[in-house]
Design a protein around this motif. Structure first.
Motif, short mmCIF file in Angstrom:
data_model
loop_
_atom_site.label_atom_id
_atom_site.label_comp_id
_atom_site.label_asym_id
_atom_site.label_seq_id
_atom_site.Cartn_x
_atom_site.Cartn_y
_atom_site.Cartn_z
N LEU A 139 0.82 -1.21 0.00
CA LEU A 139 0.00 0.00 0.00
C LEU A 139 0.86 1.26 0.00
O LEU A 139 0.50 2.26 -0.62
CB LEU A 139 -0.92 -0.02 1.22
CG LEU A 139 -2.10 0.97 1.22
CD1 LEU A 139 -2.91 0.83 -0.05
CD2 LEU A 139 -2.97 0.76 2.45
N GLU A 140 2.00 1.20 0.68
CA GLU A 140 2.90 2.37 0.70
C GLU A 140 3.47 2.67 -0.68
O GLU A 140 3.84 3.81 -0.97
CB GLU A 140 4.03 2.13 1.69
CG GLU A 140 3.59 2.19 3.14
CD GLU A 140 4.72 1.87 4.10
OE1 GLU A 140 5.78 1.40 3.62
OE2 GLU A 140 4.56 2.07 5.32
N LEU A 146 -6.62 0.63 -4.50
CA LEU A 146 -6.77 -0.43 -3.51
C LEU A 146 -8.21 -0.90 -3.57
O LEU A 146 -9.14 -0.08 -3.54
CB LEU A 146 -6.44 0.09 -2.11
CG LEU A 146 -6.94 -0.77 -0.94
CD1 LEU A 146 -6.23 -2.11 -0.90
CD2 LEU A 146 -6.78 -0.03 0.39
N VAL A 147 -8.39 -2.21 -3.65
CA VAL A 147 -9.73 -2.79 -3.65
C VAL A 147 -9.78 -3.86 -2.57
O VAL A 147 -8.90 -4.73 -2.51
CB VAL A 147 -10.10 -3.41 -5.02
CG1 VAL A 147 -11.52 -3.94 -4.98
CG2 VAL A 147 -9.94 -2.39 -6.14
N ILE A 148 -10.80 -3.79 -1.72
CA ILE A 148 -10.98 -4.78 -0.66
C ILE A 148 -12.35 -5.41 -0.80
O ILE A 148 -13.37 -4.71 -0.89
CB ILE A 148 -10.84 -4.15 0.74
CG1 ILE A 148 -9.43 -3.56 0.93
CG2 ILE A 148 -11.12 -5.18 1.83
CD1 ILE A 148 -9.25 -2.82 2.25
N LEU A 163 -4.22 3.42 5.15
CA LEU A 163 -5.32 3.82 4.27
C LEU A 163 -5.38 5.35 4.15
O LEU A 163 -5.58 5.89 3.06
CB LEU A 163 -6.65 3.29 4.82
CG LEU A 163 -6.89 1.80 4.66
CD1 LEU A 163 -8.16 1.39 5.41
CD2 LEU A 163 -7.01 1.41 3.20
N ARG A 164 -5.21 6.03 5.26
CA ARG A 164 -5.26 7.50 5.23
C ARG A 164 -4.12 8.05 4.37
O ARG A 164 -4.33 8.96 3.56
CB ARG A 164 -5.16 8.05 6.66
CG ARG A 164 -5.41 9.55 6.72
CD ARG A 164 -5.22 10.11 8.12
NE ARG A 164 -5.74 11.46 8.21
CZ ARG A 164 -5.16 12.54 7.71
NH1 ARG A 164 -4.00 12.42 7.07
NH2 ARG A 164 -5.72 13.73 7.84
N LYS A 165 -2.93 7.49 4.52
CA LYS A 165 -1.78 7.95 3.73
C LYS A 165 -2.02 7.72 2.25
O LYS A 165 -1.69 8.56 1.40
CB LYS A 165 -0.52 7.22 4.19
CG LYS A 165 0.75 7.63 3.48
CD LYS A 165 1.95 6.93 4.09
CE LYS A 165 3.26 7.36 3.42
NZ LYS A 165 3.33 6.97 2.01
N VAL A 174 -9.58 4.15 -3.44
CA VAL A 174 -9.85 3.04 -2.53
C VAL A 174 -11.31 2.61 -2.70
O VAL A 174 -12.24 3.40 -2.48
CB VAL A 174 -9.58 3.42 -1.06
CG1 VAL A 174 -9.96 2.26 -0.13
CG2 VAL A 174 -8.12 3.80 -0.87
N ARG A 175 -11.49 1.36 -3.10
CA ARG A 175 -12.86 0.81 -3.24
C ARG A 175 -13.01 -0.37 -2.28
O ARG A 175 -12.18 -1.28 -2.29
CB ARG A 175 -13.12 0.35 -4.67
CG ARG A 175 -13.12 1.49 -5.68
CD ARG A 175 -13.56 1.02 -7.05
NE ARG A 175 -12.61 0.09 -7.65
CZ ARG A 175 -12.95 -1.04 -8.27
NH1 ARG A 175 -14.23 -1.41 -8.34
NH2 ARG A 175 -12.02 -1.80 -8.81
N ILE A 176 -14.06 -0.33 -1.48
CA ILE A 176 -14.28 -1.36 -0.46
C ILE A 176 -15.66 -1.97 -0.65
O ILE A 176 -16.67 -1.26 -0.73
CB ILE A 176 -14.13 -0.77 0.95
CG1 ILE A 176 -12.70 -0.23 1.15
CG2 ILE A 176 -14.45 -1.83 2.02
CD1 ILE A 176 -12.48 0.46 2.47
N LEU A 177 -15.69 -3.29 -0.68
CA LEU A 177 -16.94 -4.06 -0.80
C LEU A 177 -17.17 -4.82 0.49
O LEU A 177 -16.35 -5.64 0.90
CB LEU A 177 -16.84 -5.04 -1.97
CG LEU A 177 -17.16 -4.50 -3.37
CD1 LEU A 177 -16.58 -5.43 -4.44
CD2 LEU A 177 -18.67 -4.38 -3.56
N LEU A 178 -18.32 -4.54 1.13
CA LEU A 178 -18.67 -5.22 2.38
C LEU A 178 -20.04 -5.87 2.24
O LEU A 178 -20.88 -5.44 1.43
CB LEU A 178 -18.70 -4.23 3.55
CG LEU A 178 -17.41 -3.45 3.82
CD1 LEU A 178 -17.63 -2.45 4.96
CD2 LEU A 178 -16.26 -4.38 4.14
#
Length: 309
Positions: A139-140, A146-148, A163-165, A174-178
């Motif tokens: 991630l750095e 980024l996909v989760i 994540l904030r950085k 950043v895409r997040i699927l929950l």
């Protein structure tokens, strides 16, 4: 001068030299015998020996003079050998330079990586559980996205700083699927997690998803307004097949096994979204993203309540 003429001249020269050497050797023997029998004194009393010695020395001098040209040729041959040696060394050095230049063009790591892709479908490693340190390193260095894909992110508090950085400093999408907290699948996952565990250790999937949404809302509120558009969260109402953490072309993939969280399960590390396994995983991400519904993190509770199942 033709080669045949040179050959004949050399033969004559050698023959003359042989005759001269023969006469020189014979004269030495004759002088020795003449001196032994006293003939020299009879022929030239008092001065025969110096004269004979002078004759022999003169003959040797003439012979050496005849050899000067050949000795000069030896010098020329030595010079030619030195020149040849220098030329050969120069060519060897040039050849070595060319070989090194060609070898430098061979990216051994790239070849090894290509072979891994061909034989292992992109799999480059297997981890016993989610490798947070390796993921943070990915991630750095992220430059794209980024996909989760998870039911929820149990280790969100460990990943929050990274994540904030990524959102603010690196400007990564950043895409997040929950999983939707009210989805029937949440109940099934509850049962799966309780199947082989002490009921006292049971995890409430609905509450865990809501806690994760609250954490993401808090992260969204902490970042500058111009960075919030890069953080997108969607909820899906479907049976998830895999859990995925994708950073650019690096993917960590695990399964939803009975009795344990996905982050505690074996993680398959894939390098390359264009590999066999990488393509399959990305297709699953595209499918679930297409059926997911956006969550407004500024008021996630109202947003979730308005999403119909």
């Amino acid at each position: 001068m033709s080669n045949e003429t040179r050959r004949r001249s050399a033969d004559v020269r050698r023959r003359v030299e042989q005759i001269a050497l023969g006469l020189l050797a014979t004269s030495g023997v004759v002088v020795l015998l003449a001196d032994l029998f006293g003939w020299l004194d009879a022929l030239a009393p008092g001065g025969a020996l110096p004269k004979v010695t002078l004759l022999i020395l003169s003959t040797v001098t003439v012979f050496l003079l005849l050899e000067l040209d050949r000795l000069k040729r030896l010098d020329d041959v030595q010079d030619d050998v030195k020149a040849l040696d220098t030329s050969v060394r120069t060519k060897i050095d040039t050849l070595n330079d060319n070989v090194e230049a060609h070898l430098s063009k061979l990216d051994v790591d790239a070849i090894a990586q290509r072979l891994k892709r061909q034989h292992y479908g992109g799999v480059v490693g297997v981890h016993s559980r989610f490798p947070e340190e390796a993921f943070t390193g990915f991630l750095e260095r992220a430059g794209d996205e980024l996909v989760i894909l998870q039911t929820w992110i149990p280790n969100l508090h460990h990943l929050r700083a990274a994540l904030r950085k990524a959102l603010v400093d690196q400007q990564v999408s950043v895409r997040i699927l929950l999983l939707h907290p009210s989805s029937p699948v949440a109940g099934l996952r509850d049962e799966a997690l309780r199947a082989v565990r002490d009921p006292a250790l049971a995890v409430n999937v609905k509450a865990s998803v809501e806690s994760c949404l609250a954490g993401l809302a808090q992260l969204n509120g902490d970042i500058p307004a111009e960075s919030r558009a890069r953080l997108k969260v969607r909820l899906y109402n479907s049976l998830p097949s895999i859990a995925v953490f994708k950073v650019d072309q690096h993917l960590l993939v695990s399964s939803f096994l009975h009795g344990q969280l996905a982050i505690d399960s074996t993680q398959i590390e894939i390098d390359g979204g264009d590999t066999v396994m990488g393509e399959e995983v990305q297709q699953e991400l595209r499918t679930l993203w297409s059926i997911g519904k956006d969550v407004d993190l500024l008021d996630w509770r109202t947003s979730v309540a308005n999403i119909s199942l």
